[in-house]
Motif scaffolding. Structure first.
Motif, PDB file in Angstrom:
ATOM      1  N   GLU A   1      -1.986   1.079  -5.114  1.00  0.00           N
ATOM      2  CA  GLU A   1      -0.878   1.892  -5.605  1.00  0.00           C
ATOM      3  C   GLU A   1      -0.388   1.384  -6.958  1.00  0.00           C
ATOM      4  O   GLU A   1      -0.279   0.188  -7.174  1.00  0.00           O
ATOM      5  N   ARG A   2      -0.101   2.319  -7.865  1.00  0.00           N
ATOM      6  CA  ARG A   2       0.386   1.917  -9.191  1.00  0.00           C
ATOM      7  C   ARG A   2       1.896   1.655  -9.147  1.00  0.00           C
ATOM      8  O   ARG A   2       2.595   2.158  -8.296  1.00  0.00           O
ATOM      9  N   LYS A   3       2.369   0.870 -10.119  1.00  0.00           N
ATOM     10  CA  LYS A   3       3.797   0.578 -10.195  1.00  0.00           C
ATOM     11  C   LYS A   3       4.567   1.827 -10.605  1.00  0.00           C
ATOM     12  O   LYS A   3       4.054   2.617 -11.368  1.00  0.00           O
TER      13      LYS A   3
ATOM     14  N   ARG B   1       5.804   0.450  -7.014  1.00  0.00           N
ATOM     15  CA  ARG B   1       5.156   0.611  -5.709  1.00  0.00           C
ATOM     16  C   ARG B   1       6.155   1.049  -4.631  1.00  0.00           C
ATOM     17  O   ARG B   1       6.538   0.266  -3.769  1.00  0.00           O
TER      18      ARG B   1
ATOM     19  N   SER C   1       5.795   3.202  -2.132  1.00  0.00           N
ATOM     20  CA  SER C   1       5.266   3.249  -0.762  1.00  0.00           C
ATOM     21  C   SER C   1       5.305   1.870  -0.126  1.00  0.00           C
ATOM     22  O   SER C   1       5.697   1.710   1.033  1.00  0.00           O
ATOM     23  N   LEU C   2       4.920   0.872  -0.927  1.00  0.00           N
ATOM     24  CA  LEU C   2       4.927  -0.508  -0.422  1.00  0.00           C
ATOM     25  C   LEU C   2       6.353  -0.960  -0.134  1.00  0.00           C
ATOM     26  O   LEU C   2       6.631  -1.566   0.902  1.00  0.00           O
TER      27      LEU C   2
ATOM     28  N   SER D   1      -2.946   5.898  -3.683  1.00  0.00           N
ATOM     29  CA  SER D   1      -3.172   5.524  -5.067  1.00  0.00           C
ATOM     30  C   SER D   1      -3.420   6.735  -5.958  1.00  0.00           C
ATOM     31  O   SER D   1      -2.935   6.808  -7.079  1.00  0.00           O
TER      32      SER D   1
ATOM     33  N   SER E   1       0.208   8.776  -6.539  1.00  0.00           N
ATOM     34  CA  SER E   1       1.443   7.991  -6.547  1.00  0.00           C
ATOM     35  C   SER E   1       2.611   8.803  -7.092  1.00  0.00           C
ATOM     36  O   SER E   1       3.750   8.512  -6.778  1.00  0.00           O
TER      37      SER E   1
END
Lengths: 121, 192
Positions: free
Chosen positions: A66-68, A70, A72-73, B3, B6
């Protein structure tokens, strides 16, 4: 086709972790709950489950890619914190309650001198 | 795939739902953990569990989590046939899992170990049943999406729906890791 490799790797790792967990418990039951002992088996099983959680989050859900920022994280971490408070807090409260309930009644009877046997005398 | 999307608010919204579902399951796990020992003279988990049976259930769900990933991969490459094959295999594995779980439940109820037998069994049926209902709804959703792919082809919208379904399906397998570890395996150790 690197994605295919990611899924395959995740599948194989999950498979190995699952089989390992079942082998540990299978041995334990077959040896009459002796080998491996509880204090070894329980941490191993919990460890295997947490590693498999990490494997599936990484290889199936691709959380690491995942790109910044983040989000979802971040949300996952928040959910895990809530889960820990909920489960840990519940067990803490309920175990303390069960522990105290087991002890309280006799003490109370003695303090007040109203235990059932004393009344009959 | 998070990903690739996003910035996709729909996928993130669905992720928010999954995380709240996580908290729902945490409540059920906590309930189960507390009531685990409250067997009220009825059977304990150690007496009920069949490890090979649970192992097969686990393999079915794990493999289906893998095949739904492959189906999504095929969808990203716009390969309609392989997407449908992947979803079909996933659906069959999911249905096989549900059939096994249903037969286990019916077997337990027939032997007098239904959800009304003890607090432990109530918690057991609630936790496993909630997971089972999720899998059943996921299977229904998959069937609908297969019809969608078949009729409309792999449009951007359809692929995004497949992304959501795959997230949901992977999530259910992750919940199952904790069910087979904390309910079945730790239960079979007979700690109490």
């Amino acid at each position: 086709m690197s994605m295919l490799r990611t899924y395959t790797l995740g599948f194989i790792l999950s498979l190995v972790l699952t089989i390992a967990a079942f082998v540990v418990v299978g041995d334990h039951v077959r040896t009459g709950h002796a080998i491996p002992p509880h204090y070894v088996a329980v941490p191993i099983l919990i460890g295997l489950a947490l590693v498999q959680l990490f494997v599936q989050l990484t290889f199936f859900l691709h959380l690491g890619e995942e790109r910044k920022p983040r989000w979802s994280l971040a949300l996952l971490v928040l959910a895990l914190v809530v889960v820990c408070i909920l489960v840990g807090g519940t067990l803490w409260i309920m175990n303390t309650l069960a522990h105290q309930q087991m002890q309280a009644p006799p003490d109370m009877f003695e303090e007040e001198d109203i235990s059932p046997s004393a009344l009959h005398e | 795939m998070i990903s690739d999307h996003s910035k996709d608010k729909v996928v993130f919204g669905f992720w928010v739902y999954l995380m709240s579902d996580c908290v729902l399951f945490a409540g059920l796990f906590a309930t189960y953990a507390v009531l685990q020992g409250a067997t009220f003279g009825a059977a304990t988990l150690e007496e009920l569990v069949s490890l090979p049976f649970v192992f097969v259930e686990t393999l079915l769900l794990l493999t289906s989590s893998f095949t739904v990933g492959l189906a999504l991969l095929a969808a990203h490459h716009r390969k309609k046939i392989w997407t449908l094959v992947g979803l079909g295999v996933t659906l069959l594995l999911g249905l096989a899992f549900l059939a096994m779980e249903a037969s286990e439940f019916m077997h337990l109820v027939a032997e007098g170990n239904g959800p009304n037998a003890s607090a432990f069994l109530s918690a057991f049926f609630t936790l496993l049943g909630t997971h089972g209902v999720h899998v059943a709804l996921g299977a229904l959703w998959m069937l609908i999406l297969m019809a969608h792919v078949l009729l409309k082809g792999l449009t951007t919208g359809t692929v995004r729906k497949l992304v959501l379904l795959s997230l949901f399906w992977h999530f259910l397998d992750i919940i199952w890791i904790f069910i087979f570890t904390f309910v079945y395996l730790l239960g079979a150790l007979a700690l109490v």
